[in-house]
Design a protein around this motif. Sequence first.
Motif, mmCIF file in Angstrom:
data_model
loop_
_atom_site.group_PDB
_atom_site.id
_atom_site.type_symbol
_atom_site.label_atom_id
_atom_site.label_comp_id
_atom_site.label_asym_id
_atom_site.label_seq_id
_atom_site.Cartn_x
_atom_site.Cartn_y
_atom_site.Cartn_z
ATOM 1 N N MET A 1 0.829 -1.198 0.043
ATOM 2 C CA MET A 1 0.135 0.155 0.069
ATOM 3 C C MET A 1 0.873 1.402 0.033
ATOM 4 N N ALA A 2 0.456 2.173 -0.739
ATOM 5 C CA ALA A 2 1.310 3.389 -0.851
ATOM 6 C C ALA A 2 1.059 4.191 0.291
ATOM 7 N N ASN A 3 2.067 4.976 0.794
ATOM 8 C CA ASN A 3 1.937 5.859 2.026
ATOM 9 C C ASN A 3 1.314 7.119 1.518
ATOM 10 N N ASP A 4 0.990 8.187 2.730
ATOM 11 C CA ASP A 4 0.496 9.343 2.116
ATOM 12 C C ASP A 4 1.616 10.325 1.542
ATOM 13 N N GLU A 6 3.829 9.290 -0.774
ATOM 14 C CA GLU A 6 3.742 8.869 -2.019
ATOM 15 C C GLU A 6 2.556 9.321 -2.703
ATOM 16 N N LEU A 7 1.334 9.336 -2.280
ATOM 17 C CA LEU A 7 0.093 9.791 -2.844
ATOM 18 C C LEU A 7 0.118 11.392 -2.931
ATOM 19 N N GLY A 69 -2.761 4.043 -5.354
ATOM 20 C CA GLY A 69 -1.811 3.516 -3.998
ATOM 21 C C GLY A 69 -2.218 2.286 -3.603
ATOM 22 N N PRO A 72 2.861 0.092 -3.360
ATOM 23 C CA PRO A 72 3.731 1.050 -3.139
ATOM 24 C C PRO A 72 3.789 1.648 -4.641
ATOM 25 N N LEU A 73 4.543 2.837 -4.644
ATOM 26 C CA LEU A 73 4.599 3.463 -6.093
ATOM 27 C C LEU A 73 5.732 2.739 -6.801
#
Length: 84
Positions: A1-4, A6-7, A69, A72-73
């Motif tokens: 899962m992407a983190n904030d 990365e978003l 997300g 991960p990116l």
Amino acid sequence: MANDAELELVAKCVSGDGPALNTFEREYVTRLRPTLARIDGDDAFIDEVLQQLRTRLLMGEKRLQTFAGPAPLMSCQRAVAAGS
């Protein structure tokens, strides 16, 4: 899962933010070089794949703007690069 972070980076890249694009290049795009070198160590090959990746993510298809997300990116970027 992407983190904030990365978003947030993706949102800034999609809007054309220069510093964010530089961070994306430094932290994500260039990190694919070693992986690509294992496929074909020729610098011209690596540069071409990275340019196609940039184009697919940020220009023509703008696939980066669809990143939500789910992973991960870096993982998503590798998937796009594999299709380049």
